[in-house]
Scaffold this motif. Structure first.
Motif, short mmCIF file in Angstrom:
data_model
loop_
_atom_site.label_atom_id
_atom_site.label_comp_id
_atom_site.label_asym_id
_atom_site.label_seq_id
_atom_site.Cartn_x
_atom_site.Cartn_y
_atom_site.Cartn_z
N GLY A 1 0.41 -1.11 -0.06
CA GLY A 1 0.01 -0.43 -0.02
C GLY A 1 0.69 1.19 -0.27
N ASP A 2 -0.15 2.15 -0.14
CA ASP A 2 1.15 3.75 -0.10
C ASP A 2 1.36 3.89 0.89
N ASP A 3 2.81 4.29 1.20
CA ASP A 3 3.67 4.74 2.21
C ASP A 3 2.78 5.65 3.55
N GLU A 4 2.94 6.75 2.47
CA GLU A 4 2.67 7.86 3.61
C GLU A 4 0.74 7.89 3.66
N GLU A 5 0.25 6.93 3.42
CA GLU A 5 -1.60 6.56 3.40
C GLU A 5 -1.70 6.13 4.50
N THR A 6 -0.57 5.26 4.51
CA THR A 6 -0.43 3.94 5.88
C THR A 6 0.14 4.60 7.36
N THR B 1 -0.41 7.86 8.02
CA THR B 1 -1.87 8.54 8.28
C THR B 1 -2.46 8.26 8.83
N VAL B 2 -2.90 6.35 8.46
CA VAL B 2 -3.67 6.26 8.97
C VAL B 2 -3.40 5.97 10.29
#
Length: 69
Positions: A40-45, A47-48
């Motif tokens: 998955g997307d590192d930055e999105e992960t 942030t979550v």
């Protein structure tokens, strides 16, 4: 302080280290998740996770939990 928790879904999480910020804790969990094949997307992960929301992957739940100092 923020604690990283990881464990099988439906079982008590195993806590490990604590970190000064939620972002630092989330990035530590990201390393663990990626080692298990996360794409998955590192930055999105991050942030979550830093927001305290769990990420479930391959039967495991990963979460950052705020704890008192």
């Amino acid at each position: 302080m923020f604690r990283v928790d990881a464990g099988r879904v439906g079982q008590p999480a195993r806590a490990s280290r604590t970190f000064e910020t939620a972002d630092m804790a989330a990035r530590q969990l990201l390393v663990l998740i990626k080692a298990h094949g996360w794409e998955g997307d590192d930055e999105e992960t991050v942030t979550v996770l830093a927001a305290g929301e769990p990420v479930v992957f391959k039967g495991f739940e990963y979460k950052v939990t705020e704890v008192p100092d």
